[in-house]
Design an enzyme around this catalytic site. Structure first.
Site, short mmCIF file in Angstrom:
data_model
loop_
_atom_site.label_atom_id
_atom_site.label_comp_id
_atom_site.label_asym_id
_atom_site.label_seq_id
_atom_site.Cartn_x
_atom_site.Cartn_y
_atom_site.Cartn_z
N SER A 173 0.84 -1.19 0.00
CA SER A 173 0.00 0.00 0.00
C SER A 173 0.89 1.25 0.00
O SER A 173 1.75 1.37 -0.87
CB SER A 173 -0.96 -0.04 1.19
OG SER A 173 -1.97 0.93 1.08
N ASP A 230 -8.74 -6.42 -4.75
CA ASP A 230 -8.46 -5.04 -4.30
C ASP A 230 -9.29 -4.05 -5.11
O ASP A 230 -9.24 -4.03 -6.34
CB ASP A 230 -6.97 -4.75 -4.48
CG ASP A 230 -6.49 -3.55 -3.69
OD1 ASP A 230 -7.31 -2.66 -3.38
OD2 ASP A 230 -5.29 -3.50 -3.39
N HIS A 265 -8.27 -4.99 -0.44
CA HIS A 265 -6.95 -4.37 -0.31
C HIS A 265 -6.18 -4.89 0.90
O HIS A 265 -4.97 -5.15 0.82
CB HIS A 265 -7.11 -2.85 -0.22
CG HIS A 265 -5.82 -2.11 -0.10
ND1 HIS A 265 -4.88 -2.08 -1.11
CD2 HIS A 265 -5.30 -1.35 0.92
CE1 HIS A 265 -3.84 -1.34 -0.73
NE2 HIS A 265 -4.08 -0.90 0.49
#
Length: 388
Positions: free
Chosen positions: A162, A337, A367
């Site tokens: 991320s 995601d 995610h």
């Protein structure tokens, strides 16, 4: 062998570099830091944790980058608290601390020890609204100073998911000579319009809290309602529709009735008394964050991520990534995601030098699969960077 970058401060934590117990927060002052958008921070402290022992030539160092509201605490080590990637780092684990020296640094602008809005400025008061705009690139420059202080000339691997993936990618482009391997997990080359839109809603939720006080709230009530709302917005993007549907559906929170008797919730002025289970879940996630995170840091780091664009000032994406030809890449995407779509990982991989294939993390969660599917992430890392 250590290759110097910026001058090493006198307070360099050399004892940590040669080996101490892991999982304990440490810090080093790296001095003044010029910022990409202009101006500077006159004195910057970088907080970090480390595990294992740096070898004689400094060739076994691994940098792990945390996500938006993550911390340096990747693994338990000598502490009593599990890390956010527990089971990935430690003796005998995929990233074996009997072999590797692992470092995790807190993002610039954060609230876990690195200089941020809640830090005390030279005048003895918190920065608050005076904290400058910082970028992912700024944090990477600060982390490079930390590497200098630890006598690390080149990382065996830089790994992140991320926002951590954005930082890992920026490391590989800004300092390709200092990165041998780079793992970009559930991240992309530049924040997209949709990602910026979700982020703006979160930032405005905080700024419009009456207690925000323009960012100067440290002597009063914190903007917990705004921060909690920001967390709710974010968490919806972290989980997939399928996962929330299977987990909660339209189930009612035990002991509550969403239809109620028509009474309004005092806190909202618009919803009836009871909650659905998914509402309770979001409330829980919000409560957890507001008890551990600073609202100003949430704004600062979110805006840094909004600015993420590894090609900024470097030409096309392919031109920007060209210097990384000496870096071995692992690009991985979570198949469910809906914040960082797998197609964005494919775009990044296609622009990298060489033949980089996107590896998939099979998870219905969304995610957050890059955090929950530790075994899968570990196996990908083992195959790519840590094979015996």
């Amino acid at each position: 062998m250590f290759t110097p970058g910026a001058p090493v401060p006198d307070s360099a934590p050399w004892s940590a570099a040669v080996g101490q117990g892991g999982g304990v927060l440490r810090s080093v002052n790296i001095g003044a830091l010029a910022l990409e958008a202009g101006g500077e921070l006159p004195s910057v402290t970088v907080a970090y944790e480390c595990w294992g022992t740096l070898n004689g030539d400094g060739s076994n160092a691994v940098l792990i980058q945390h996500a938006l509201t993550g911390s340096t605490h990747v693994s338990r080590g000598d502490s009593e608290e599990d890390g956010w990637w527990e089971g990935l780092v430690g003796p005998g684990e995929v990233i074996d601390t009997n072999r590797y020296f692992v470092v995790a640094a807190n993002m610039l602008g954060g609230c876990y020890g690195t200089t941020g809005p809640s830090s005390i400025a030279a005048d003895g008061a918190p920065y608050g609204s005076r904290f400058p705009f910082v970028t992912i690139r700024d944090s990477v420059h600060a982390e490079a100073r930390l590497a200098d202080a630890l006598r690390i000339g080149s990382w065996h691997a830089v790994i992140g998911g991320s926002m951590g993936g954005a930082r890992a990618l920026e490391w590989a482009v800004t300092f390709p000579e200092r990165v041998q391997r780079c793992a970009v997990v559930a991240a992309c080359a530049a924040s997209t319009a949709e990602q910026i839109a979700f982020a703006q809603a979160q930032v405005l939720a905080i700024r419009q809290d009456p207690n925000f006080a323009g960012g100067d709230y440290y002597d009063g009530a914190a903007p917990t309602l705004g921060l909690g709302l920001a967390r709710r917005i974010a968490h919806i993007t972290y989980r997939s529709e399928a996962e929330m549907g299977a987990r909660f559906g339209r189930a009612v929170q035990p002991g509550e009735d969403p239809l109620g008797d028509g009474r309004l919730r005092p806190s909202t002025g618009g919803s009836v008394a009871g909650r659905y289970r998914v509402e309770s879940y979001l409330d829980h996630q919000a409560h957890k964050l507001v008890t551990r995170f600073d609202a100003n840091s949430y704004v600062a780091i979110t805006e840094a991520l909004m600015s993420h664009d590894v090609a900024r000032g470097r030409g096309t994406l392919r031109e920007a990534l060209a210097p990384t030809g000496c870096v071995e890449f692992l690009v991985a995407a979570v198949n469910s995601d809906r914040l960082y779509f797998p197609a964005q990982s494919e775009e990044l991989a296609a622009a990298l030098p060489g033949d980089v294939k996107v590896r998939r993390i099979d998870s219905a969660i969304g995610h957050d699969g890059f955090l929950t599917e530790v075994a899968t992430v570990g196996e990908l890392l083992r195959e790519s960077f840590f094979a015996d």
